[in-house]
Design a protein around this motif. Structure first.
Motif, short mmCIF file in Angstrom:
data_model
loop_
_atom_site.label_atom_id
_atom_site.label_comp_id
_atom_site.label_asym_id
_atom_site.label_seq_id
_atom_site.Cartn_x
_atom_site.Cartn_y
_atom_site.Cartn_z
N GLU A 191 36.12 -34.29 54.36
CA GLU A 191 36.19 -33.49 53.13
C GLU A 191 37.55 -32.83 53.00
O GLU A 191 38.19 -32.87 51.95
CB GLU A 191 35.09 -32.44 53.14
N VAL B 281 19.27 -31.50 47.60
CA VAL B 281 20.69 -31.63 47.97
C VAL B 281 21.54 -31.65 46.70
O VAL B 281 21.37 -32.51 45.84
CB VAL B 281 20.92 -32.92 48.79
N ARG B 282 22.42 -30.68 46.61
CA ARG B 282 23.32 -30.55 45.45
C ARG B 282 24.75 -30.63 45.96
O ARG B 282 25.20 -29.77 46.72
CB ARG B 282 23.08 -29.24 44.72
N VAL B 283 25.46 -31.66 45.57
CA VAL B 283 26.81 -31.90 46.05
C VAL B 283 27.82 -31.14 45.19
O VAL B 283 27.72 -31.15 43.96
CB VAL B 283 27.13 -33.41 46.05
N ARG B 284 28.75 -30.50 45.86
CA ARG B 284 29.81 -29.79 45.15
C ARG B 284 31.05 -30.66 45.08
O ARG B 284 31.53 -31.14 46.10
CB ARG B 284 30.14 -28.47 45.85
N ARG B 285 31.56 -30.86 43.88
CA ARG B 285 32.78 -31.62 43.66
C ARG B 285 33.76 -30.75 42.89
O ARG B 285 33.71 -30.66 41.66
CB ARG B 285 32.49 -32.90 42.88
N GLY C 239 26.84 -39.17 40.20
CA GLY C 239 26.89 -38.52 41.51
C GLY C 239 26.38 -39.35 42.66
O GLY C 239 26.12 -38.82 43.74
N SER D 124 29.05 -39.54 45.34
CA SER D 124 29.23 -38.19 45.86
C SER D 124 28.13 -37.85 46.87
O SER D 124 28.37 -37.15 47.86
CB SER D 124 29.22 -37.17 44.72
N LEU D 125 26.93 -38.35 46.63
CA LEU D 125 25.84 -38.13 47.58
C LEU D 125 26.15 -38.79 48.92
O LEU D 125 25.94 -38.20 49.98
CB LEU D 125 24.53 -38.68 47.00
N ALA E 286 28.65 -36.74 50.76
CA ALA E 286 28.05 -35.58 51.42
C ALA E 286 27.42 -35.98 52.75
O ALA E 286 27.54 -35.27 53.75
CB ALA E 286 27.02 -34.94 50.50
N ALA F 227 32.08 -34.31 51.56
CA ALA F 227 31.86 -33.42 50.42
C ALA F 227 30.87 -32.34 50.83
O ALA F 227 29.93 -32.59 51.58
CB ALA F 227 31.34 -34.20 49.21
N PHE G 182 27.86 -29.64 50.34
CA PHE G 182 26.61 -29.69 49.59
C PHE G 182 25.73 -28.50 49.96
O PHE G 182 25.91 -27.87 51.01
CB PHE G 182 25.86 -31.01 49.84
#
Length: 566
Positions: free
Chosen positions: A117, A364-368, A395, A398-399, A402, A407, A409
């Motif tokens: 990351e 699970v919520r990924v931050r970008r 996303g 992106s998952l 993570a 990334a 999350f």
């Protein structure tokens, strides 16, 4: 890769204390150099005293038999001085090589601690320049600057004390004029550090621009933009040339100023001694001895200023290295399990520690960057294929980022009952992304990457399952897999993921658009290979826009871009 245009940082410390912390070899180096500097100072004083005795003896008509012991001792002192200079160079070269190795090893370890990351958001080309040419410049830092700095700290006070003991007027003259050199040295040094930092940043920007251009050269040629890219590189090269010439101008100015000040100071001492020799208040022996020591009192300080310019590039590079090492230390000290904003996950469900060999994602919520992607829930068991669908930007990749630590999350993600934040991705996940990421070497080297004991039959089976059986393991590839088509490179990357699973190193396989460059027939063969691995016990996560992937999927998870939150 992103370009860094941060303002230059000026570190006012002659020696950064972080050097002692991160490079243990530097500690013994300072002790050895200090001992050599003390011995050199004693030799300098002895040389001045013996030379004075020889000259005054010759003037007074001393017989040769009485002068020969002093001349013999003088010859011994000259040889000893040369030996000490050699010893200082040898110790500095050895320490410089050891410190370079330690800092490079620490830098690689720090990058591993910070994870993909951090690496994905940084300037990788600048980091490569720092780890390569930047740390190579430590040779001048350790070989010239630091020994001269220690010599100044040890020799200057001792020589000044001897001069004061023999002739307090000359000692006082040196004491009053000596601060002029460090004063000008600091002023010029600040200017030097500033222009050197600008030169270093320009070099990093040039490396980044060149790496980006080479990587995207085929795309630039398709759209006819290669000439603009070449012009951009030429412009940055011109900036680097101008910054280099500015550094040279400051270096020459610094050398002239320090030499001029030292010459004026020695002239003042010489004039004072001359007048007192004329009126008889000072003997020739004392006057000549003090006059011989006067240049040696100014020389270490003068050389520190001169050698600082030669070491400036290494100093700039170590600042960047220490920043990375500090960031890694802070990251290692941070809590291993960042708290979730909602206790127990999005719906309060706890991940059971007994769910062995199962991948569970709960909220699970990924931050970008500034974006927070929608929550994702899924459960993937061994022997199943879980298909992630959705349009571009939803996303999906992106998952995967993570899961492999690239990334940040929020929420809960666990494999085998253990949170993935506490696991090394290489211990449980085999991943093949949209960019193959192949390296120079044979196909076999790329497929077995990271395996200390490669197994050729397993590598061949991985190639077969990835529909790359027509490629020989011995086929040599160029930079970034040059020599293969896009589809072939993609299949080799998939075979690498398969190989890690077949070797028992990764129970979970994550494939991101593995068939995007394949024809329908080859794609069907690839789906059959993935299905076969799942039937043999693999947990497969698959991202694909192809509707044909549904034929092998046990579960389908669909993501929608409309759910992306700002």
């Amino acid at each position: 890769m992103s370009e860094t245009d941060a303002p230059p940082r000026v570190n006012g410390k002659p020696v950064d204390p972080r050097l002692l912390r991160y490079a243990s070899a530097s500690r013994g180096f300072f002790v050895a150099i200090a001992a050599i500097a003390a011995a050199q100072t004693a030799v300098i004083v002895a040389f001045a005293w013996l030379l004075t005795r020889a000259i005054t003896g010759a003037i007074d008509g001393t017989p040769w038999s009485e002068l020969s012991p002093a001349l013999g001792a003088l010859a011994v002192v000259i040889v000893l001085r040369a030996v000490l200079l050699w010893a200082r160079e040898a110790v500095a070269a050895r320490a410089g090589a050891q410190v370079q190795g330690q800092l490079r090893a620490a830098l690689v370890e720090a990058v591993g601690v910070l994870g993909p990351e951090w690496l994905g958001t940084g300037n990788t080309a600048a980091l490569a320049v720092t780890a390569g040419r930047g740390l190579d410049a430590l040779e001048a830092y350790f070989g010239r600057y630091l020994p001269q700095l220690v010599q100044t700290v040890v020799a200057t006070p001792l020589i000044l004390a001897v001069m004061w003991w023999q002739d307090w007027i000359s000692g006082l003259t040196v004491l009053l004029t000596l601060p002029l050199i460090p004063l000008f040295m600091v002023l010029i040094g600040l200017a030097t550090r500033s222009v050197q930092q600008r030169q270093w940043r320009t070099l990093q920007r040039l490396a980044t621009r060149f790496a980006d251009t080479v990587q995207g050269l085929s795309t630039l040629k398709v759209f006819g933009r290669q000439h603009r890219a070449a012009a951009s590189i030429e412009r940055v090269t011109g900036e680097y040339r101008r910054e280099t010439m500015r550094v040279l101008r400051v270096s020459f100015l610094s050398g002239f100023a320090l030499e001029f000040l030292a010459s004026i100071a020695v002239a003042i001492v010489a004039v004072s001694i001359g007048f007192r020799l004329i009126d008889g208040s000072l003997t020739l022996a004392v006057g000549l001895f003090v006059l011989l020591l006067a240049p040696e009192a100014y020389l270490p300080l003068r050389q520190v200023g001169v050698q600082f310019h030669a070491a400036a590039e290494g100093v700039a590079a170590t600042d960047d290295v220490f920043d990375v090492l500090d960031a890694a230390r802070d990251a290692a000290a941070a809590p291993a399990f960042p708290p979730s904003p909602v206790a127990g996950g999005r719906r309060g469900r706890q991940i059971a520690t007994g769910e062995q060999e199962r991948l569970v994602l709960d909220g699970v919520r990924v931050r970008r960057g500034e974006r927070m992607l929608p929550p994702v829930d899924l459960t993937a068991d061994p022997g199943t294929v879980t298909l992630l669908e959705g349009p571009s930007g939803a996303g999906k990749s992106s998952l995967f980022a993570a899961l492999r630590g690239a990334a940040a999350f929020e929420g809960d993600a666990a494999w085998g009952g253990t949170g993935v934040r506490a696991l090394k991705p290489s211990d449980w996940l085999a991943w093949a992304g949209q960019h193959p990421g192949l390296l120079t070497g044979s196909i076999g080297d790329n497929v077995t990457l990271g395996d200390p004991a490669p197994d050729a039959p397993t590598a061949q089976r991985a190639l077969d399952l990835a529909c790359a059986d027509a490629l020989a393991l011995s086929l040599e590839l160029g930079v970034q897999g040059a020599g293969l088509s896009g589809g072939q490179a993609q299949r080799v990357a998939v075979a690498r993921a398969f190989y890690r699973h077949l070797r028992g190193n990764a129970p979970v396989i994550a494939l991101d658009e593995p068939s995007s460059a394949l024809d329908p027939e080859t794609e069907g063969r690839l789906w059959r290979g993935i299905r076969l691995l799942a039937d043999e016990g693999a947990t497969v996560l698959l991202i694909s826009h192809r509707t044909s992937a549904r034929a092998i999927a046990d579960h389908v998870v669909r993501l929608e871009p409309s759910e992306v939150l700002a």
